[in-house]
Design a protein around this motif. Structure first.
Motif, PDB file in Angstrom:
ATOM      1  N   HIS A  27      32.743  45.165  32.853  1.00  0.00           N
ATOM      2  CA  HIS A  27      33.845  44.867  33.769  1.00  0.00           C
ATOM      3  C   HIS A  27      33.668  45.677  35.060  1.00  0.00           C
ATOM      4  CE1 HIS A  27      37.929  44.786  35.465  1.00  0.00           C
ATOM      5  NE2 HIS A  27      37.897  43.550  34.994  1.00  0.00           N
ATOM      6  N   TYR A  29      35.478  47.617  36.464  1.00  0.00           N
ATOM      7  CA  TYR A  29      36.061  48.967  36.438  1.00  0.00           C
ATOM      8  C   TYR A  29      35.194  49.971  35.670  1.00  0.00           C
ATOM      9  CZ  TYR A  29      40.504  46.623  37.729  1.00  0.00           C
ATOM     10  OH  TYR A  29      41.483  45.887  38.347  1.00  0.00           O
ATOM     11  N   ASP A  43      34.762  40.076  36.692  1.00  0.00           N
ATOM     12  CA  ASP A  43      36.170  40.158  36.297  1.00  0.00           C
ATOM     13  C   ASP A  43      36.352  39.540  34.910  1.00  0.00           C
ATOM     14  OD1 ASP A  43      36.005  37.432  36.821  1.00  0.00           O
ATOM     15  OD2 ASP A  43      37.592  37.402  38.325  1.00  0.00           O
ATOM     16  N   SER A  44      37.565  39.535  34.428  1.00  0.00           N
ATOM     17  CA  SER A  44      37.827  39.060  33.063  1.00  0.00           C
ATOM     18  C   SER A  44      37.378  37.611  32.880  1.00  0.00           C
ATOM     19  CB  SER A  44      39.318  39.145  32.756  1.00  0.00           C
ATOM     20  OG  SER A  44      39.814  40.381  33.149  1.00  0.00           O
ATOM     21  N   TYR A 115      48.661  36.534  29.976  1.00  0.00           N
ATOM     22  CA  TYR A 115      47.564  37.129  30.729  1.00  0.00           C
ATOM     23  C   TYR A 115      46.474  37.447  29.716  1.00  0.00           C
ATOM     24  CZ  TYR A 115      45.734  40.371  34.372  1.00  0.00           C
ATOM     25  OH  TYR A 115      44.987  41.010  35.321  1.00  0.00           O
ATOM     26  N   ASN A 117      44.958  40.012  29.380  1.00  0.00           N
ATOM     27  CA  ASN A 117      45.188  41.386  28.896  1.00  0.00           C
ATOM     28  C   ASN A 117      46.238  41.385  27.781  1.00  0.00           C
ATOM     29  OD1 ASN A 117      44.022  41.502  31.538  1.00  0.00           O
ATOM     30  ND2 ASN A 117      44.538  43.664  31.646  1.00  0.00           N
ATOM     31  N   SER A 132      43.768  37.065  36.318  1.00  0.00           N
ATOM     32  CA  SER A 132      44.361  37.243  37.644  1.00  0.00           C
ATOM     33  C   SER A 132      43.781  36.231  38.636  1.00  0.00           C
ATOM     34  CB  SER A 132      44.137  38.670  38.141  1.00  0.00           C
ATOM     35  OG  SER A 132      42.766  38.975  38.093  1.00  0.00           O
ATOM     36  N   HIS A 202      45.177  43.888  44.247  1.00  0.00           N
ATOM     37  CA  HIS A 202      45.129  43.219  42.942  1.00  0.00           C
ATOM     38  C   HIS A 202      46.573  42.884  42.555  1.00  0.00           C
ATOM     39  CE1 HIS A 202      44.437  42.489  38.654  1.00  0.00           C
ATOM     40  NE2 HIS A 202      43.175  42.297  38.972  1.00  0.00           N
ATOM     41  N   GLU A 204      48.199  43.087  39.955  1.00  0.00           N
ATOM     42  CA  GLU A 204      48.866  43.970  38.988  1.00  0.00           C
ATOM     43  C   GLU A 204      49.488  45.198  39.657  1.00  0.00           C
ATOM     44  OE1 GLU A 204      46.549  45.374  35.651  1.00  0.00           O
ATOM     45  OE2 GLU A 204      45.656  43.417  35.406  1.00  0.00           O
ATOM     46  N   SER A 220      41.705  38.724  42.317  1.00  0.00           N
ATOM     47  CA  SER A 220      41.139  39.379  41.135  1.00  0.00           C
ATOM     48  C   SER A 220      40.023  40.318  41.596  1.00  0.00           C
ATOM     49  CB  SER A 220      40.541  38.329  40.198  1.00  0.00           C
ATOM     50  OG  SER A 220      39.308  37.873  40.721  1.00  0.00           O
ATOM     51  N   THR A 221      39.516  41.120  40.678  1.00  0.00           N
ATOM     52  CA  THR A 221      38.463  42.067  41.073  1.00  0.00           C
ATOM     53  C   THR A 221      37.223  41.335  41.593  1.00  0.00           C
ATOM     54  OG1 THR A 221      37.655  42.185  38.786  1.00  0.00           O
ATOM     55  CG2 THR A 221      39.236  43.860  39.477  1.00  0.00           C
TER      56      THR A 221
HETATM   57  P1  13P Z   1      40.410  41.093  36.693  1.00  0.00           P
HETATM   58  O1  13P Z   1      39.093  41.781  36.600  1.00  0.00           O
HETATM   59  O2  13P Z   1      40.409  39.798  35.980  1.00  0.00           O
HETATM   60  O3  13P Z   1      40.870  41.004  38.102  1.00  0.00           O
HETATM   61  O4  13P Z   1      41.486  41.962  35.930  1.00  0.00           O
HETATM   62  C1  13P Z   1      41.379  43.255  35.876  1.00  0.00           C
HETATM   63  C2  13P Z   1      42.115  43.871  34.753  1.00  0.00           C
HETATM   64  O5  13P Z   1      41.877  43.668  33.619  1.00  0.00           O
HETATM   65  C3  13P Z   1      43.125  44.780  35.163  1.00  0.00           C
HETATM   66  O6  13P Z   1      43.740  45.391  34.086  1.00  0.00           O
END
Ligand code: 13P
Length: 309
Positions: A27, A29, A43-44, A115, A117, A132, A202, A204, A220-221
């Motif tokens: 991911h 992150y 991204d997800s 979502y 998540n 997202s 983002h 969130e 989204s990311t």
């Molecule tokens: P995306 O990578 O899909 O934008 O979501 C990030 C995520 O899981 C934030 O918690």
């Protein structure tokens, strides 16, 4: 870690990957060195799509637990491994399957959109999944006369409500603690001190409700990573978890990236590292396997999302 040790770990991972016929998904992150060794970083949504189409026998998921569960649901015949089983998601933990059942019983006309998540057990109770990057598209696909029950992220849900203009959307009150740290006061200061910077948010983010109008883009990311590569701007304020800056800076060494909140670091995402990755591939540990019955039920909302995406 010295350069020599780093190089030898990288070589070891590459050799093990070949031996196991494994693919590494990371991911946006994840820590920089984990992103650098991955076959796909994204991204997800992108990672779910890559998991679905891989022909590797083993999927090593460098992210958090619900992401590996999603890969297991999409690829029941593959071995899905995570470097650290403790890498969870606080947002996903904010809703349980029994909460969804109760919510549905109170809204007979409701369609539940979760979502990504969320746990597999929660997904199994829902009608549609979204990430997202496609939440707006998914909600738009639901007939107007149906009430939408959006779970669990309040801020993403607020964003969707705003963009679609639908007022028949009920929002769960969950949030991501890492994105909650990104608050409006900081954003206003940063916008003033960097007037030429583009501001990417983002959905969130905790600042969304007050400062949505200040964002140049809400994405989204992966959307953000793509956007900064193409934009002619030289400076960007980036409102999301800071791990994303690695890829942005690597792809755009001449551009400047300012984290909206340097403290926005997800402790779970950072649990994976190269040493654990070696152990994962060497010992084929730790497997995330969603039981067949549950996986079948959780597959439906994910499949609906992928069809729309
Ligand atoms: P995306 O990578 O899909 O934008 O979501 C990030 C995520 O899981 C934030 O918690």
């Amino acid at each position: 870690m010295t350069k020599a040790i780093y190089n030898s770990i990288q070589e070891e991972i590459q050799a093990l990957k070949k031996k196991r016929n494994a693919v590494i998904l990371a991911h946006n992150y994840q820590m920089g060195d984990v992103q650098d060794i991955a076959d796909f970083t994204g991204d997800s949504l992108r990672l779910a799509q890559e998991a679905k189409k891989t022909d590797a026998d083993v999927i090593v998921f460098c992210g958090v637990h619900f992401m590996a569960e999603t890969a297991s649901i999409l690829c029941p015949d593959r071995k899905v491994l995570v470097p650290d089983l403790a890498a969870g998601c606080s947002l996903a933990d904010m809703v349980r399957p029994e909460d969804i059942r109760k919510w549905k019983s109170e809204h007979a006309n409701g369609v539940v959109v979760c979502y990504i998540n969320t746990s597999a057990a929660v997904k199994a109770e829902c009608d549609y999944c979204c990430t997202s990057s496609n939440a707006v598209k998914v909600v738009r696909a639901i007939p107007e006369d149906k009430e939408v029950l959006f779970v669990p992220d309040f801020f993403l849900g607020t964003y969707v409500k705003n963009v679609t203009g639908r007022d028949n959307i009920e929002l769960w009150r969950g949030y991501c603690p890492t994105h909650m740290l990104i608050q409006s006061l900081e954003i206003e200061k940063l916008r003033k001190s960097h007037p030429g910077a583009e501001f990417l948010m983002h959905p969130e983010c905790g600042c969304l409700t007050k400062s949505m109008h200040l964002a140049d883009k809400i994405m989204s990311t992966e959307g953000m990573v793509r956007y900064v590569n193409e934009s002619s701007a030289h400076e960007f304020i980036v409102a999301t978890e800071t791990g994303i800056l690695h890829r942005m800076q690597k792809d755009n060494p001449d551009k400047t990236f300012i984290p909206a909140s340097p403290q926005s670091v997800c402790q779970y995402m950072k649990m994976n590292d190269l040493e654990k990755l070696v152990a994962t591939l060497e010992n084929l540990q730790y497997e995330v396997k969603v039981p067949e019955e549950l996986a079948k039920r959780a597959y439906r909302p994910i499949e609906r999302m992928l069809e729309l995406a």
